[in-house]
Design a protein around this motif. Structure first.
Motif, PDB file in Angstrom:
ATOM      1  N   TYR C   7      37.108 -33.050  16.689  1.00 52.22           N
ATOM      2  CA  TYR C   7      35.887 -32.571  17.314  1.00 52.22           C
ATOM      3  C   TYR C   7      36.134 -31.274  18.066  1.00 52.22           C
ATOM      4  CZ  TYR C   7      38.319 -34.703  21.236  1.00 52.22           C
ATOM      5  OH  TYR C   7      39.266 -35.032  22.158  1.00 52.22           O
ATOM      6  N   MET C   8      35.035 -30.662  18.493  1.00 55.28           N
ATOM      7  CA  MET C   8      35.103 -29.545  19.421  1.00 55.28           C
ATOM      8  C   MET C   8      34.361 -30.029  20.661  1.00 55.28           C
ATOM      9  SD  MET C   8      33.415 -26.800  16.876  1.00 55.28           S
ATOM     10  CE  MET C   8      33.861 -25.254  17.635  1.00 55.28           C
ATOM     11  N   ASP C   9      34.874 -29.714  21.832  1.00 48.55           N
ATOM     12  CA  ASP C   9      34.051 -29.913  23.020  1.00 48.55           C
ATOM     13  C   ASP C   9      34.203 -28.665  23.882  1.00 48.55           C
ATOM     14  OD1 ASP C   9      36.403 -30.167  24.455  1.00 48.55           O
ATOM     15  OD2 ASP C   9      36.235 -32.330  24.737  1.00 48.55           O
ATOM     16  N   GLY C  10      33.692 -28.720  25.094  1.00 44.42           N
ATOM     17  CA  GLY C  10      33.746 -27.539  25.943  1.00 44.42           C
ATOM     18  C   GLY C  10      35.157 -27.040  26.173  1.00 44.42           C
ATOM     19  N   SER C  11      36.146 -27.936  26.065  1.00 45.71           N
ATOM     20  CA  SER C  11      37.507 -27.531  26.403  1.00 45.71           C
ATOM     21  C   SER C  11      38.283 -26.983  25.214  1.00 45.71           C
ATOM     22  CB  SER C  11      38.248 -28.713  27.041  1.00 45.71           C
ATOM     23  OG  SER C  11      38.410 -29.752  26.111  1.00 45.71           O
TER      24      SER C  11
END
Lengths: 298, 262, 93
Positions: C7-11
């Protein structure tokens, strides 16, 4: 009760020009997503009827409701199907399905039918996930990536904003384009932080349109980086609910320097459509139901 | 010598007055919409509390997310150095500092001299920060304090599938609909955030003693979950939210001494 | 097919990529035993090929699950990549 701005309309459709009784192979595809569920009925490999509904708290019931609504007024009964494929988040909980196939494979297949064999990149922006899929001319997946961990870049993120700004989800896109100049995108990726950032912008006197413009372009950028990871190839198409959000689509097209193909059908049914196409292929391969033995469930 | 440390966090501004190595006053106020004005007001309020004026303060040192806009700050420090300095002052045998604030979490490993050897930060994503527990408390319709206490009364382990705060909120609501006891949901929430913090700690390497600082250290449920996950004692100081401002005030004093002796 | 799990998240971006065209050739399935966090499972994909994939319940936590193999300072070779006889595994971070 307060108006729920994120709610969208449910609907069904059927091809009134044809009679299913003239067809040979009747297949079904049902896509039980986390937010919406669709059912598609195909007659001889062409769409005959479909429905699009919100998913309830229970996947099996949602699958049954979606199929019943697609069947409405068609005169087709559950006994008439040769094969049904379930897909989506709730695919293993479809009581009447003969097989479950992942939404990645179904979206590629559905996209191939909907947009034609030249489509190589399909972006599916769903309610709780975002998928970037590369496929070949037969609709077979060559590279895929799905983000269902983070709400940023999904319909859910947009719903949070629609609710914050009291704008109905269908109007977000158009409203976001009603700005004189493009504001800088919201800087936080995380929806929780972006929401606080947006509240601050509203207090600073920004109009709702401007805040939505800033969020739509942040979302477009987010989706762009997801696409970059798989490597976008022409032709490019968008499916899923957000495909209807002009504010995100136009900004994404600008960033990609590509125009998305125009769909032949409702973009939200791509997964269910792909499932029905897989079902049709399976029947052609002789793996269909022996109709007399079919049990009706639900 | 009087030095002042100001920790301008995402949610609250914390201030510590230090006189010759002793804390003489602390203060806290919401960061609000204008962080600059808020730190000024907090400074004046705390000065009045101890009967001092601006001219009595030798030096101000700032840290925290809003550290660059603190008025009058001579030194500007990262949270990592401030937290490490503050923690080692409170407990000299500390080698690992875990800081969980409103919008970020960090794990810091330092040596016996208090020098930072390694650190990992988790920001820009609400999972793994106080924003996560706050959102979950809202979904459960309990206060943050209640959330912590509720969690202590549960021994169940209900898994949380969602990592994202937005999705976890919906999951909490479905758990409620499925009649899962509130205390078990509370524990699931704290176990989830503890496991995220744990993985960050593993990345930097954990050496005892471990100290937990930052506002989220006030949450007894989280502390309990973290201790269980860590399988080690985790020390929480009396005023965990002031460790950053304390560290800043201490470093300010260190630097004054260095300048004077140089 | 290149299958990206994660996944991609804000971090940041956290993906494990498995090239199933290479993976399908494998007989050892060494990745399954190599991973201390048990991320890999062997299953039939949508096209009836038996390949390695990242277990469904681990896909949203790869950053956390992989953390012990990725210390900040010294980064040893990752066991999953080292053991894979077809170089079919990549990590994005």
């Amino acid at each position: 009760m307060a108006k729920e701005y994120w709610r969208w309309k449910e609907y069904n459709w059927r091809d009134e020009k044809r009679d299913w009784r003239d067809g040979k192979v009747i297949t079904g595809g049902v896509d039980v997503g986390s937010v919406s569920s669709q059912a598609v009925i195909m007659v001889d490999g062409e769409i005959y009827a479909f429905s699009n509904m919100r998913t309830g708290s229970n996947s099996p019931d949602s699958a049954v409701n979606a199929m019943n609504w697609a069947l409405e007024e068609t005169g087709i009964s559950m006994d008439d199907f040769d094969f049904i494929v379930g897909t989506g988040y709730g695919r293993v909980n479809v009581p009447y399905a003969d097989k479950a196939i992942t939404e990645i494979a179904c979206h590629a297949r559905g996209g191939n039918y909907m947009y034609g064999p030249t489509v190589r990149t399909i972006l599916d922006m769903g309610g709780q996930d975002c998928k970037a899929i590369l496929c070949d001319e037969r609709g077979k997946v060559t590279n895929f990536l799905m983000n269902d961990k983070c709400a940023a870049g999904t319909g859910r993120g947009m719903e949070v904003f629609a609710d914050l700004l009291n704008v109905s989800i269908e109007e977000v896109g158009d409203l976001s384009l009603d700005v004189e100049e493009e504001p800088p995108p919201v800087s936080s990726t995380c929806v929780v932080f972006a929401k606080s950032e947006a509240s601050q912008l509203l207090r600073d006197g920004w109009s709702r349109s401007r805040v939505l413009a800033a969020y739509c372009s942040a979302m477009a950028h987010r989706v762009f980086s997801l696409l970059e990871r798989v490597g976008v190839q022409k032709d490019f198409a968008i499916t899923g609910g957000i495909a209807k959000n002009t504010g995100v689509v136009s900004r994404l097209e600008k960033e990609l320097g590509l125009t998305a193909l125009q769909p032949r059908h409702d973009t939200q049914i791509a997964g269910a459509l792909g499932a029905a196409l897989f079902a049709t292929t399976l029947v052609e391969k002789g793996k269909g139901r022996k109709k007399s033995q079919t049990a009706v469930t639900g | 010598m009087i030095t002042v440390g100001i920790d301008a966090g995402a949610k609250n501004i914390k201030i510590t007055f230090l006189k010759d190595g002793e804390v003489i006053a602390t203060g806290i106020s919401p960061s609000g919409f204008d962080q600059n004005a808020a730190s000024e007001a907090l400074m004046n309020e705390t000065l009045a509390k101890v009967g001092l004026t601006h001219s009595d303060v030798d030096v101000i040192c700032s840290t925290g997310a809003g550290r660059k806009v603190v008025p009058g700050a001579k030194h500007v420090l990262t949270e990592v150095s401030a937290m490490a300095r503050g923690s080692l002052f409170l407990r000299p045998d500390v080698r690992t500092v875990i800081d969980v604030g409103a919008e970020e979490g960090r794990a810091i490993r330092c040596n016996e001299a208090g020098k930072v050897e390694d650190f990992a930060v988790n920001e820009k994503c609400a999972a793994g920060s106080g924003a996560f527990t706050e959102a979950m408390a809202r979904a459960l319709e309990v206060s943050l304090e209640e959330l912590g206490k509720l969690s202590l009364t549960s021994s169940a382990s209900v898994p949380m599938n969602a990592q994202c705060a937005v999705f976890a909120e919906s999951e909490v609501i479905s758990l409620l609909h499925a009649s899962t006891p509130k205390q078990d949901i509370a524990k699931a929430i704290h176990d989830a955030i503890a496991s995220r913090i744990m993985s960050m700690c593993r990345r930097v390497g954990i050496n005892p003693a471990i100290m937990l600082v930052g506002g989220v250290a006030r949450n007894v449920g989280f502390v309990q979950s973290l201790r269980t996950a860590m399988e080690e004692e985790v020390f929480v100081p009396d005023n965990p939210e002031f460790v950053g401002s304390l560290g800043a005030a201490l470093i300010a004093a260190d630097r004054e001494v260095e300048t004077a002796t140089a | 097919m290149k299958a990206n799990y994660g996944y991609m998240d804000g971090s940041g971006d956290y993906f494990i990529t498995i090239d199933t065209d290479k993976c399908v050739e494998c007989e050892t399935r060494a990745c399954v035993a190599a991973c201390p966090a048990n991320l890999f499972v062997i299953e039939e994909d949508d096209w009836d090929d038996l390949v390695a994939l990242i277990a469904q319940d681990k896909r949203k936590s790869v950053k956390y699950d992989c953390a012990p193999c990725k210390p900040v300072t010294d980064r040893p070779p990752l066991p999953c990549m080292a053991e894979c006889p077809f170089d079919a595994i990549e990590h994005s971070w």
